[in-house]
Design a protein around this motif. Structure first.
Motif, PDB file in Angstrom:
ATOM      1  N   ILE A 123       0.730  -0.800  -0.303  1.00 43.50           N
ATOM      2  CA  ILE A 123       0.065  -0.086   0.293  1.00 43.50           C
ATOM      3  C   ILE A 123       0.695   1.359   0.168  1.00 43.50           C
ATOM      4  O   ILE A 123       2.302   0.909   0.403  1.00 43.50           O
ATOM      5  CB  ILE A 123      -1.060   0.148   1.255  1.00 43.50           C
ATOM      6  CG1 ILE A 123      -1.696   1.574   1.062  1.00 43.50           C
ATOM      7  CG2 ILE A 123      -0.558   0.315   2.296  1.00 43.50           C
ATOM      8  CD1 ILE A 123      -3.595   1.167   2.184  1.00 43.50           C
ATOM      9  N   ASN A 124       0.755   2.191  -0.492  1.00 41.50           N
ATOM     10  CA  ASN A 124       1.307   3.547  -0.583  1.00 41.50           C
ATOM     11  C   ASN A 124       0.553   4.552   0.115  1.00 41.50           C
ATOM     12  O   ASN A 124      -0.885   4.260   0.599  1.00 41.50           O
ATOM     13  CB  ASN A 124       1.457   3.583  -2.408  1.00 41.50           C
ATOM     14  CG  ASN A 124       0.436   4.503  -2.613  1.00 41.50           C
ATOM     15  OD1 ASN A 124      -1.445   5.074  -2.567  1.00 41.50           O
ATOM     16  ND2 ASN A 124       0.145   4.604  -3.931  1.00 41.50           N
ATOM     17  N   LYS A 131      -1.254   6.592  -0.606  1.00 39.62           N
ATOM     18  CA  LYS A 131      -2.888   7.255  -1.098  1.00 39.62           C
ATOM     19  C   LYS A 131      -3.679   6.343  -1.198  1.00 39.62           C
ATOM     20  O   LYS A 131      -4.791   6.124  -1.186  1.00 39.62           O
ATOM     21  CB  LYS A 131      -2.571   7.665  -2.807  1.00 39.62           C
ATOM     22  CG  LYS A 131      -2.048   8.690  -2.804  1.00 39.62           C
ATOM     23  CD  LYS A 131      -1.627   9.993  -4.523  1.00 39.62           C
ATOM     24  CE  LYS A 131      -0.728  10.372  -4.852  1.00 39.62           C
ATOM     25  NZ  LYS A 131      -1.222  10.330  -6.133  1.00 39.62           N
ATOM     26  N   ASN A 132      -3.312   5.462   0.434  1.00 44.22           N
ATOM     27  CA  ASN A 132      -3.783   4.426   0.344  1.00 44.22           C
ATOM     28  C   ASN A 132      -4.636   3.235  -1.370  1.00 44.22           C
ATOM     29  O   ASN A 132      -5.594   2.312  -1.426  1.00 44.22           O
ATOM     30  CB  ASN A 132      -5.599   3.823   0.590  1.00 44.22           C
ATOM     31  CG  ASN A 132      -5.237   4.730   2.203  1.00 44.22           C
ATOM     32  OD1 ASN A 132      -3.880   4.540   2.920  1.00 44.22           O
ATOM     33  ND2 ASN A 132      -5.806   5.717   2.538  1.00 44.22           N
ATOM     34  N   GLN A 133      -3.695   3.507  -2.553  1.00 45.71           N
ATOM     35  CA  GLN A 133      -3.425   2.594  -3.431  1.00 45.71           C
ATOM     36  C   GLN A 133      -3.173   1.256  -3.186  1.00 45.71           C
ATOM     37  O   GLN A 133      -2.033   1.380  -2.459  1.00 45.71           O
ATOM     38  CB  GLN A 133      -2.761   3.320  -4.566  1.00 45.71           C
ATOM     39  CG  GLN A 133      -3.458   4.569  -4.940  1.00 45.71           C
ATOM     40  CD  GLN A 133      -2.335   4.757  -6.108  1.00 45.71           C
ATOM     41  OE1 GLN A 133      -1.508   5.108  -6.365  1.00 45.71           O
ATOM     42  NE2 GLN A 133      -2.902   5.856  -6.709  1.00 45.71           N
ATOM     43  N   ILE A 134      -3.436   0.087  -3.742  1.00 46.50           N
ATOM     44  CA  ILE A 134      -2.960  -1.187  -3.181  1.00 46.50           C
ATOM     45  C   ILE A 134      -2.723  -2.148  -4.719  1.00 46.50           C
ATOM     46  O   ILE A 134      -3.179  -2.175  -5.096  1.00 46.50           O
ATOM     47  CB  ILE A 134      -3.833  -1.973  -2.701  1.00 46.50           C
ATOM     48  CG1 ILE A 134      -4.876  -1.130  -1.712  1.00 46.50           C
ATOM     49  CG2 ILE A 134      -4.077  -3.455  -2.107  1.00 46.50           C
ATOM     50  CD1 ILE A 134      -5.901  -1.961  -0.522  1.00 46.50           C
ATOM     51  N   LEU A 135      -1.630  -2.496  -4.201  1.00 46.64           N
ATOM     52  CA  LEU A 135      -0.973  -3.650  -5.408  1.00 46.64           C
ATOM     53  C   LEU A 135      -0.296  -4.904  -4.535  1.00 46.64           C
ATOM     54  O   LEU A 135      -0.478  -4.899  -3.522  1.00 46.64           O
ATOM     55  CB  LEU A 135       0.734  -3.027  -6.088  1.00 46.64           C
ATOM     56  CG  LEU A 135       0.485  -1.896  -7.231  1.00 46.64           C
ATOM     57  CD1 LEU A 135       1.417  -1.378  -6.521  1.00 46.64           C
ATOM     58  CD2 LEU A 135      -0.552  -2.095  -7.807  1.00 46.64           C
ATOM     59  N   ALA A 192      -2.670  -4.447  -9.696  1.00 41.28           N
ATOM     60  CA  ALA A 192      -3.516  -3.778  -8.969  1.00 41.28           C
ATOM     61  C   ALA A 192      -4.764  -4.365  -9.275  1.00 41.28           C
ATOM     62  O   ALA A 192      -5.658  -3.739 -10.340  1.00 41.28           O
ATOM     63  CB  ALA A 192      -3.612  -2.149 -10.404  1.00 41.28           C
ATOM     64  N   ASP A 206       0.641  -5.464 -13.120  1.00 42.65           N
ATOM     65  CA  ASP A 206       0.896  -3.921 -13.605  1.00 42.65           C
ATOM     66  C   ASP A 206       3.035  -4.272 -14.125  1.00 42.65           C
ATOM     67  O   ASP A 206       3.366  -3.419 -14.141  1.00 42.65           O
ATOM     68  CB  ASP A 206       0.862  -2.789 -12.369  1.00 42.65           C
ATOM     69  CG  ASP A 206       1.683  -1.895 -11.944  1.00 42.65           C
ATOM     70  OD1 ASP A 206       1.483  -1.032 -13.006  1.00 42.65           O
ATOM     71  OD2 ASP A 206       2.744  -2.023 -11.325  1.00 42.65           O
ATOM     72  N   PHE A 241       5.750   2.280  -2.267  1.00 45.79           N
ATOM     73  CA  PHE A 241       4.757   1.750  -1.603  1.00 45.79           C
ATOM     74  C   PHE A 241       5.740   0.586  -0.298  1.00 45.79           C
ATOM     75  O   PHE A 241       7.017   0.222  -0.646  1.00 45.79           O
ATOM     76  CB  PHE A 241       4.165   0.375  -2.410  1.00 45.79           C
ATOM     77  CG  PHE A 241       3.407   0.553  -3.667  1.00 45.79           C
ATOM     78  CD1 PHE A 241       1.777   0.462  -3.082  1.00 45.79           C
ATOM     79  CD2 PHE A 241       3.572   1.138  -5.266  1.00 45.79           C
ATOM     80  CE1 PHE A 241       0.651   0.970  -4.278  1.00 45.79           C
ATOM     81  CE2 PHE A 241       2.070   1.991  -5.454  1.00 45.79           C
ATOM     82  CZ  PHE A 241       0.842   1.721  -4.889  1.00 45.79           C
TER      83      PHE A 241
END
Length: 150
Positions: free
Chosen positions: A104-105, A107-111, A124, A129, A147
């Motif tokens: 997670i980064n 910005k709460n983006q998840i990979l 993603a 990705d 991340f």
């Protein structure tokens, strides 16, 4: 430091490992039952005592100095340390569940990092990705992109 013969005795005590003699007097020990294509647990054990153990997938790999190929130099390991890392390496290649980590980064983006046979894929959601040949390469990519492991 353990001698070559002492290391051989310890390693040969693991019945699931198969010895493979290679060039220059070096010896590999393979784990034929590995769930991945990766089979070498002990790599290039040399008569001078140098050698490597595969540690890329260990849960506690941060306890070791793991190189870019996922290997740990065992030259100065004690008998206890050598038994421990070999046992952990065998377990890491015995797990039946597919390897997956969530990252997670800010910005709460998840990979998701998933091992697919001999590739390390970053997803993603359902979209691919990136694909990497080693776990360390995938981790480097994720860290460079900001991340962190969840």
């Amino acid at each position: 430091m353990l001698t070559f013969e002492e290391k051989l005795t310890i390693i040969e005590a693991f019945p699931t490992l198969k010895r493979k003699d290679v060039s220059l007097g070096r010896v590999n020990f393979q784990f034929p039952d590995s769930v991945l294509d990766k089979k070498n647990i002990v790599y290039h054990l040399h008569p001078n005592g140098n050698g490597y153990v595969y540690a890329e997938l260990l849960n506690n790999k941060n306890d070791y100095d793991v190189d870019a190929k996922g290997m740990v130099n065992i030259r100065d390991f004690s008998a206890i340390e050598l038994r421990k890392i070999i046992h952990e390496a065998i377990e890491s290649l015995s797990e039946q569940e597919p390897f997956q980590e969530t990252w997670i980064n800010r910005k709460n983006q998840i990979l998701d990092l998933i091992n697919d046979y001999d590739s390390w894929n970053v997803y993603a959601g359902e979209m691919l990705d990136g694909t990497f040949s080693t776990y360390n390469a995938a981790v480097d990519y994720l860290e460079q992109e900001g991340f962190k492991r969840r």
